[in-house]
Design a protein around this motif. Structure first.
Motif, short mmCIF file in Angstrom:
data_model
loop_
_atom_site.label_atom_id
_atom_site.label_comp_id
_atom_site.label_asym_id
_atom_site.label_seq_id
_atom_site.Cartn_x
_atom_site.Cartn_y
_atom_site.Cartn_z
N ARG A 209 0.82 -1.21 0.00
CA ARG A 209 0.00 0.00 0.00
C ARG A 209 0.86 1.26 0.00
NH1 ARG A 209 -5.22 -0.10 1.93
NH2 ARG A 209 -4.82 1.44 3.52
N ARG A 210 1.97 1.20 0.70
CA ARG A 210 2.82 2.38 0.82
C ARG A 210 3.61 2.67 -0.46
NH1 ARG A 210 6.10 1.71 5.78
NH2 ARG A 210 4.01 1.62 6.63
N TYR A 211 4.08 1.63 -1.14
CA TYR A 211 5.04 1.86 -2.22
C TYR A 211 4.52 1.66 -3.64
CZ TYR A 211 8.72 2.14 1.29
OH TYR A 211 9.50 2.54 2.35
N CYS A 212 3.41 0.95 -3.79
CA CYS A 212 3.04 0.54 -5.15
C CYS A 212 1.95 1.42 -5.77
CB CYS A 212 2.59 -0.92 -5.15
SG CYS A 212 3.87 -2.00 -4.51
N ASP A 213 2.08 1.65 -7.08
CA ASP A 213 1.05 2.38 -7.83
C ASP A 213 -0.17 1.50 -8.02
OD1 ASP A 213 3.07 4.29 -8.38
OD2 ASP A 213 3.73 3.10 -10.10
N ARG A 214 0.12 0.21 -8.05
CA ARG A 214 -0.93 -0.73 -8.39
C ARG A 214 -0.68 -2.02 -7.63
NH1 ARG A 214 -1.46 -2.82 -14.60
NH2 ARG A 214 -2.95 -4.51 -14.29
N ILE A 215 -1.74 -2.61 -7.14
CA ILE A 215 -1.59 -3.84 -6.36
C ILE A 215 -2.42 -4.94 -7.00
CG2 ILE A 215 -1.92 -4.92 -4.09
CD1 ILE A 215 -1.69 -2.02 -2.90
N ILE A 216 -1.79 -6.09 -7.15
CA ILE A 216 -2.52 -7.25 -7.68
C ILE A 216 -2.61 -8.28 -6.56
CG2 ILE A 216 -2.34 -9.19 -9.31
CD1 ILE A 216 -1.16 -7.12 -11.29
N GLY A 217 -3.80 -8.72 -6.30
CA GLY A 217 -4.00 -9.73 -5.26
C GLY A 217 -4.22 -11.08 -5.90
N MET A 218 -3.48 -12.09 -5.44
CA MET A 218 -3.65 -13.44 -5.98
C MET A 218 -4.13 -14.38 -4.90
SD MET A 218 -0.42 -14.00 -8.54
CE MET A 218 -1.04 -15.58 -9.15
N ARG A 219 -4.97 -15.29 -5.31
CA ARG A 219 -5.44 -16.33 -4.40
C ARG A 219 -5.61 -17.62 -5.20
NH1 ARG A 219 -10.69 -16.03 -0.36
NH2 ARG A 219 -10.35 -18.09 0.54
N ASP A 220 -4.99 -18.68 -4.71
CA ASP A 220 -5.06 -19.98 -5.40
C ASP A 220 -4.75 -19.88 -6.89
OD1 ASP A 220 -5.83 -21.07 -2.98
OD2 ASP A 220 -7.97 -20.80 -3.39
N GLY A 221 -3.73 -19.07 -7.22
CA GLY A 221 -3.29 -18.97 -8.61
C GLY A 221 -4.06 -17.96 -9.44
N ARG A 222 -5.17 -17.48 -8.89
CA ARG A 222 -6.00 -16.56 -9.67
C ARG A 222 -5.85 -15.12 -9.20
NH1 ARG A 222 -10.67 -17.94 -8.07
NH2 ARG A 222 -10.03 -19.89 -7.12
N LYS A 223 -6.07 -14.21 -10.13
CA LYS A 223 -6.04 -12.79 -9.79
C LYS A 223 -7.40 -12.44 -9.20
CE LYS A 223 -6.64 -9.38 -12.84
NZ LYS A 223 -6.41 -8.55 -14.03
N VAL A 224 -7.41 -11.99 -7.94
CA VAL A 224 -8.70 -11.67 -7.32
C VAL A 224 -8.84 -10.18 -7.05
CG1 VAL A 224 -9.11 -13.96 -6.33
CG2 VAL A 224 -7.80 -12.27 -5.03
N PHE A 225 -7.76 -9.44 -7.25
CA PHE A 225 -7.84 -7.98 -7.10
C PHE A 225 -6.81 -7.32 -8.00
CE2 PHE A 225 -6.18 -4.06 -5.14
CZ PHE A 225 -7.33 -3.28 -5.14
N ASP A 226 -7.15 -6.18 -8.54
CA ASP A 226 -6.23 -5.40 -9.38
C ASP A 226 -6.66 -3.96 -9.24
OD1 ASP A 226 -4.58 -4.32 -11.28
OD2 ASP A 226 -5.05 -5.78 -12.84
N GLY A 227 -5.92 -3.19 -8.46
CA GLY A 227 -6.33 -1.80 -8.25
C GLY A 227 -5.30 -1.02 -7.46
N THR A 228 -5.72 0.12 -6.96
CA THR A 228 -4.81 0.98 -6.20
C THR A 228 -4.92 0.68 -4.71
OG1 THR A 228 -6.53 2.65 -5.92
CG2 THR A 228 -5.13 2.86 -7.88
N ALA A 229 -3.99 1.27 -3.96
CA ALA A 229 -4.00 1.08 -2.50
C ALA A 229 -5.34 1.54 -1.92
CB ALA A 229 -2.85 1.86 -1.88
N GLU A 230 -5.87 2.63 -2.44
CA GLU A 230 -7.13 3.17 -1.91
C GLU A 230 -8.28 2.19 -2.13
OE1 GLU A 230 -5.24 5.22 -4.24
OE2 GLU A 230 -4.16 5.76 -2.40
#
Ligand SMILES: Nc1ncnc2c1ncn2[C@@H]1O[C@H](COP(=O)(O)OP(=O)(O)OP(=O)(O)O)[C@@H](O)[C@H]1O
Ligand SMILES: [Mg+2]
Length: 264
Positions: A209-230
């Motif tokens: 959250r502090r350093y990245c422009d964009r965060i991708i969340g993975m769960r069980d090999g799948r992308k479950v989130f793709d967005g900003t810290a906010e």
């Protein structure tokens, strides 16, 4: 720039990466988060071609990365420099030589055998070390440095390759909080000053959250989130880490406490 479409990696019947699709169309600082086993390292290793994908496509600036072989594949591997949790330096070798190892792909076998480096490369290595605030350690053995210093040597080695992107697999997981901050600040600065793409697997939400422009969340090999810290709310974090297990993982639970306060 980087385009990933329907990427899969199977280990036997285990889908380590499951139908991953994402696009990074400018040099962003991307953080990948997720529980242990979510597929974060496998993804980075496929980008760098350390692991072959089972199916799907991966292109960079229009080039089919998964089809590269031989010299082209090696050139790509130096275009996307990797940084690892355990630094992967040669412990007994001095710092400058470790950094110069970043040019290994470009040198002849003979030059490599006799440890001969062009003077210009040596100067450049020292400049990079200076940029990272560790030039005074140039002549020391790598093993004599602290973890934070060693990771900065690893970053210097990566920069020596003048990479198009830096792939960092848990770059601060072995460091104390102060060194972790120094290393993350260095990566952020490289991203901002050089305009280099950075993709970093991170084991704490706070750091992402502090350093990245964009965060991708993975769960069980799948992308479950793709967005900003906010956009990464408590609900989303629960989705990534799992409602139950997230509270048992120490690193994550601290983050959860912070998030809870924020969204209370
Ligand atoms: N070489 C391998 N052989 C077999 N299975 C593997 C191999 N590498 C990874 N896996 C499996 O693939 C899945 C994803 O692993 P991966 O290392 O990518 O996860 P990760 O998100 O990086 O986890 P961590 O946070 O622990 O580093 C896991 O189930 C893991 O056991
Ligand atoms: Mg991993």
């Amino acid at each position: 720039m980087l385009k990933v479409d329907g990427l899969n990696k199977l280990f036997g019947r285990n889908k380590a990466v499951d139908d991953l699709t994402l696009e990074v169309d400018r040099p962003q600082f991307v953080g990948i988060i997720g529980r242990s086993g979510a597929g974060k390292s496998t993804f980075l290793r496929m980008v760098n071609r350390l692991t072959d994908a089972s199916s799907g496509t991966l292109t960079f600036e229009g080039r089919d990365i998964l089809a590269l072989s031989g010299g082209e594949k090696r050139a790509w591997q130096s275009d996307c420099a990797m940084i690892f949790q355990q630094f992967n330096l040669v412990p007994r070798m001095d710092v400058v030589s470790n950094v110069l190892h970043g040019t290994l792909n470009e040198r002849s076998t003979l030059a490599t055998m006799f440890n001969i480096y062009p003077q210009a490369d040596i100067y450049r290595a020292i400049d990079i070390l200076e940029r990272l605030g560790i030039a005074e350690n140039a002549a020391k053995r790598a093993e004599a440095l602290s973890g934070g210093q060693q990771q900065r040597v690893a970053i210097a080695r990566a920069l020596m390759q003048d990479p198009k992107m830096i792939l960092a697999d848990e770059p601060i997981a072995s460091l104390d909080p102060m060194n972790a901050q120094i290393v993350m600040d260095a990566l952020r600065r490289i991203h901002e000053e050089d305009g280099r793409m950075i993709i970093a697997n991170l084991h704490t939400l706070d750091t992402a959250r502090r350093y990245c422009d964009r965060i991708i969340g993975m769960r069980d090999g799948r992308k479950v989130f793709d967005g900003t810290a906010e956009q990464l709310t408590l609900g989303v974090a629960r989705d990534i880490y799992g409602a139950d297990a997230s509270f048992t993982e120490e690193a994550t639970s601290t983050d959860m406490a912070t998030l809870k306060k924020e969204y209370a």
